[in-house]
Scaffold this active site. Structure first.
Site, PDB file in Angstrom:
ATOM      1  N   ARG A 160       0.840  -1.218   0.000  1.00 19.40           N
ATOM      2  CA  ARG A 160       0.000   0.000   0.000  1.00 19.40           C
ATOM      3  C   ARG A 160       0.874   1.267   0.000  1.00 19.40           C
ATOM      4  O   ARG A 160       0.598   2.227   0.710  1.00 19.40           O
ATOM      5  CB  ARG A 160      -0.919   0.038   1.228  1.00 19.40           C
ATOM      6  CG  ARG A 160      -1.997  -0.996   1.265  1.00 19.40           C
ATOM      7  CD  ARG A 160      -2.954  -0.853   0.071  1.00 19.40           C
ATOM      8  NE  ARG A 160      -4.153  -1.651   0.270  1.00 19.40           N
ATOM      9  CZ  ARG A 160      -4.244  -2.953  -0.002  1.00 19.40           C
ATOM     10  NH1 ARG A 160      -3.206  -3.591  -0.502  1.00 19.40           N
ATOM     11  NH2 ARG A 160      -5.371  -3.593   0.200  1.00 19.40           N
ATOM     12  N   SER A 235     -10.526  -0.412   3.219  1.00 22.78           N
ATOM     13  CA  SER A 235      -9.726  -0.565   4.444  1.00 22.78           C
ATOM     14  C   SER A 235      -9.250   0.804   4.923  1.00 22.78           C
ATOM     15  O   SER A 235      -8.601   1.516   4.169  1.00 22.78           O
ATOM     16  CB  SER A 235      -8.489  -1.409   4.173  1.00 22.78           C
ATOM     17  OG  SER A 235      -8.852  -2.682   3.735  1.00 22.78           O
ATOM     18  N   GLU A 332      -4.559   4.106   6.485  1.00 24.43           N
ATOM     19  CA  GLU A 332      -4.200   3.889   5.079  1.00 24.43           C
ATOM     20  C   GLU A 332      -4.719   4.997   4.172  1.00 24.43           C
ATOM     21  O   GLU A 332      -4.092   5.345   3.175  1.00 24.43           O
ATOM     22  CB  GLU A 332      -4.758   2.536   4.621  1.00 24.43           C
ATOM     23  CG  GLU A 332      -4.153   2.047   3.327  1.00 24.43           C
ATOM     24  CD  GLU A 332      -5.130   1.349   2.433  1.00 24.43           C
ATOM     25  OE1 GLU A 332      -5.273   1.785   1.285  1.00 24.43           O
ATOM     26  OE2 GLU A 332      -5.755   0.364   2.876  1.00 24.43           O
TER      27      GLU A 332
HETATM   28  N1  EPU Z   1     -10.851 -10.577  10.285  1.00 26.99           N
HETATM   29  C1  EPU Z   1     -11.435 -10.363  11.503  1.00 26.99           C
HETATM   30  N2  EPU Z   1     -12.548  -9.548  11.566  1.00 26.99           N
HETATM   31  C2  EPU Z   1     -13.104  -8.992  10.454  1.00 26.99           C
HETATM   32  C3  EPU Z   1     -12.518  -9.243   9.189  1.00 26.99           C
HETATM   33  C4  EPU Z   1     -11.378 -10.028   9.131  1.00 26.99           C
HETATM   34  O1  EPU Z   1     -10.983 -10.840  12.525  1.00 26.99           O
HETATM   35  O2  EPU Z   1     -14.083  -8.256  10.607  1.00 26.99           O
HETATM   36  C5  EPU Z   1      -9.615 -11.376  10.219  1.00 26.99           C
HETATM   37  C6  EPU Z   1      -9.828 -12.813   9.800  1.00 26.99           C
HETATM   38  O3  EPU Z   1      -8.949 -13.613  10.538  1.00 26.99           O
HETATM   39  C7  EPU Z   1      -9.402 -12.833   8.356  1.00 26.99           C
HETATM   40  C8  EPU Z   1      -8.307 -11.787   8.336  1.00 26.99           C
HETATM   41  O4  EPU Z   1      -8.729 -10.802   9.281  1.00 26.99           O
HETATM   42  O5  EPU Z   1      -8.922 -14.062   7.983  1.00 26.99           O
HETATM   43  C9  EPU Z   1      -8.078 -11.154   6.989  1.00 26.99           C
HETATM   44  O6  EPU Z   1      -9.305 -10.588   6.519  1.00 26.99           O
HETATM   45  P1  EPU Z   1      -9.545 -10.282   4.974  1.00 26.99           P
HETATM   46  O7  EPU Z   1      -9.258 -11.484   4.165  1.00 26.99           O
HETATM   47  O8  EPU Z   1     -10.895  -9.657   4.847  1.00 26.99           O
HETATM   48  O9  EPU Z   1      -8.420  -9.257   4.579  1.00 26.99           O
HETATM   49  P2  EPU Z   1      -7.815  -7.973   5.322  1.00 26.99           P
HETATM   50  O10 EPU Z   1      -6.397  -8.253   5.617  1.00 26.99           O
HETATM   51  O11 EPU Z   1      -8.692  -7.515   6.441  1.00 26.99           O
HETATM   52  C10 EPU Z   1      -6.920  -6.983   3.067  1.00 26.99           C
HETATM   53  C11 EPU Z   1      -6.953  -5.678   2.334  1.00 26.99           C
HETATM   54  C12 EPU Z   1      -8.280  -5.497   1.617  1.00 26.99           C
HETATM   55  C13 EPU Z   1      -8.489  -6.650   0.665  1.00 26.99           C
HETATM   56  C14 EPU Z   1      -8.443  -7.959   1.464  1.00 26.99           C
HETATM   57  C15 EPU Z   1      -8.573  -9.177   0.590  1.00 26.99           C
HETATM   58  C16 EPU Z   1      -5.466  -4.224   3.611  1.00 26.99           C
HETATM   59  C17 EPU Z   1      -5.346  -3.039   4.495  1.00 26.99           C
HETATM   60  N3  EPU Z   1      -6.708  -4.584   3.259  1.00 26.99           N
HETATM   61  O12 EPU Z   1      -7.887  -6.915   4.114  1.00 26.99           O
HETATM   62  O13 EPU Z   1      -8.194  -4.304   0.858  1.00 26.99           O
HETATM   63  O14 EPU Z   1      -9.718  -6.541  -0.033  1.00 26.99           O
HETATM   64  O15 EPU Z   1      -7.184  -8.040   2.158  1.00 26.99           O
HETATM   65  O16 EPU Z   1      -7.366  -9.427  -0.052  1.00 26.99           O
HETATM   66  O17 EPU Z   1      -4.455  -4.803   3.235  1.00 26.99           O
HETATM   67  C18 EPU Z   1      -8.657  -1.971   0.805  1.00 26.99           C
HETATM   68  O18 EPU Z   1      -7.451  -1.782   0.821  1.00 26.99           O
HETATM   69  O19 EPU Z   1      -9.492  -1.026   0.725  1.00 26.99           O
HETATM   70  C19 EPU Z   1      -9.175  -3.330   0.908  1.00 26.99           C
HETATM   71  C20 EPU Z   1     -10.479  -3.594   1.061  1.00 26.99           C
END
Ligand code: EPU
Length: 336
Positions: A160, A235, A332
């Site tokens: 990012r 995010s 972010e």
């Molecule tokens: N989780 C929770 N609570 C929640 C959601 C997630 O505990 O409400 C935990 C779960 O363990 C899950 C883990 O967080 O396995 C990861 O969640 P997720 O796969 O939704 O991905 P993220 O790391 O929260 C990142 C990106 C997103 C992108 C997703 C999918 C960043 C800051 N965000 O989110 O990007 O869509 O991966 O690849 O890296 C964005 O940047 O606007 C965005 C939406």
């Protein structure tokens, strides 16, 4: 080129924050961009407004980049080089690549924002980052009006992150991005849990890039709020990376904490989990702000919230996460 005064920016930022711009200029062509830069200093650059939280009226002249155009500038047997104007809508470009069977950005379907903004924060989702397909980025220098082309290495991409968020912040305008996309032997990335699952449900064993894009669209639509309906900026925080010492203390106390080991001494922890653990997920507050009920990383403007109120909520979340986990969450989105 169009000029207006005292214009509301509500429909120009995905958070739907109702601040005003004293002057607002719309650039629809590259020539518009050049002319505006030549004649105006102190511009506020606005692309798709999808990674920005506006907390006050903008006194500077807002330059909204709405240049259009997608063209194949070079191709061989294996790759197509596609030049895309900064004002194109990202998701529409993704759909264009699927229609042409050009591979590389199918996992990035439905990310809000413009093509010109995609290199700035190196957008990413489901195991893919846009840096993997960017050949070059074309820019105009705001001070001198000079054109410059950055190759992939010069963009200094990180998680990012890029040179456009750091050394070149406020110094250049991105006018176009040139992508290198596969024409055959597409490198599909389907290992990410949710995608693999979605393909399994649909009984697709040998997915095409269209199948992958459709899986991503289904996952995102189910989990993330559509900014056209509910104001948000995806995010809000980055996923923090902690060192082993802190990680070991934390995993002792919170044995179910999800984590990804990046390298020996660097462990990434999902910010969403930290935020959820502090009790913010699904909350709606009287000031119109809230935290999405399906993804705790997404802050929401439910009901005419001000940018200041959203920032105050973000700061409250940062303080709670710091207090409970000793982790400093980094924002972010760009705050103005
Ligand atoms: N989780 C929770 N609570 C929640 C959601 C997630 O505990 O409400 C935990 C779960 O363990 C899950 C883990 O967080 O396995 C990861 O969640 P997720 O796969 O939704 O991905 P993220 O790391 O929260 C990142 C990106 C997103 C992108 C997703 C999918 C960043 C800051 N965000 O989110 O990007 O869509 O991966 O690849 O890296 C964005 O940047 O606007 C965005 C939406």
């Amino acid at each position: 080129m169009k000029l207006s005064e005292n214009k509301s920016l509500k429909t120009y930022n995905t958070f739907g924050i109702a601040v005003n711009a004293s002057r607002f200029m719309l650039a629809e062509t590259f020539f518009d961009l050049q002319t505006i830069i030549k004649n105006k200093k102190n511009l506020f650059i606005l692309g798709g407004g999808s990674n920005m939280l506006l907390t006050k009226d903008v006194e500077q002249t807002v330059l909204h980049i709405a240049t259009k155009g997608i063209k194949i500038i070079n191709e061989d047997e294996d790759f197509a080089y596609v030049e895309v104007a900064a004002g194109e809508v990202w998701h529409e470009f993704v759909l264009w690549t699927i229609d042409h069977d050009f591979g590389g950005i199918e996992n990035l379907a439905l990310i809000p924002g413009s093509v010109g903004a995609c290199p700035i924060q190196n957008i990413g989702a489901y195991g893919v980052e846009v840096k993997d397909t960017i050949a070059t980025v074309k820019t105009l220098n705001i001070e001198t009006g000079e054109e410059a082309i950055f190759d992939n290495a010069a963009c200094q991409f990180g998680y990012r992150d890029s040179i456009f968020k750091n050394d070149l912040k406020g110094k250049v305008i991105i006018t176009a991005v040139i992508f290198k996309l596969t024409k055959k032997k597409h490198q599909l990335k389907t290992a990410y849990g949710a995608i693999a699952n979605e393909l399994r449900i649909k009984a697709i064993d040998e997915p095409t890039i269209r199948d992958v894009a459709q899986a991503v669209i289904a996952i995102r639509s189910a989990k993330l709020p559509d900014p056209k309906e509910i104001g948000n900026s995806g995010s809000f925080f980055k996923n923090p990376v902690v060192d082993k010492v802190l990680f070991e203390t934390l995993i002792n106390d919170f044995t179910d904490m999800p984590h990804y080991v990046l390298e020996e001494n660097k462990i990434k922890i999902p910010a969403a989990w930290l935020i959820e653990s502090c009790g913010f997920k699904g909350q709606k507050y009287k000031d119109g702000t809230g935290v999405h009920h399906k993804q705790a990383l997404v802050l929401i403007n439910y009901d005419n919230a001000t940018g200041e109120a959203i920032l105050a909520l973000a700061n409250k979340i940062q303080a709670a996460v710091k207090e409970k986990f000793d982790i400093a969450l980094q924002i972010e989105v760009n705050i103005f």
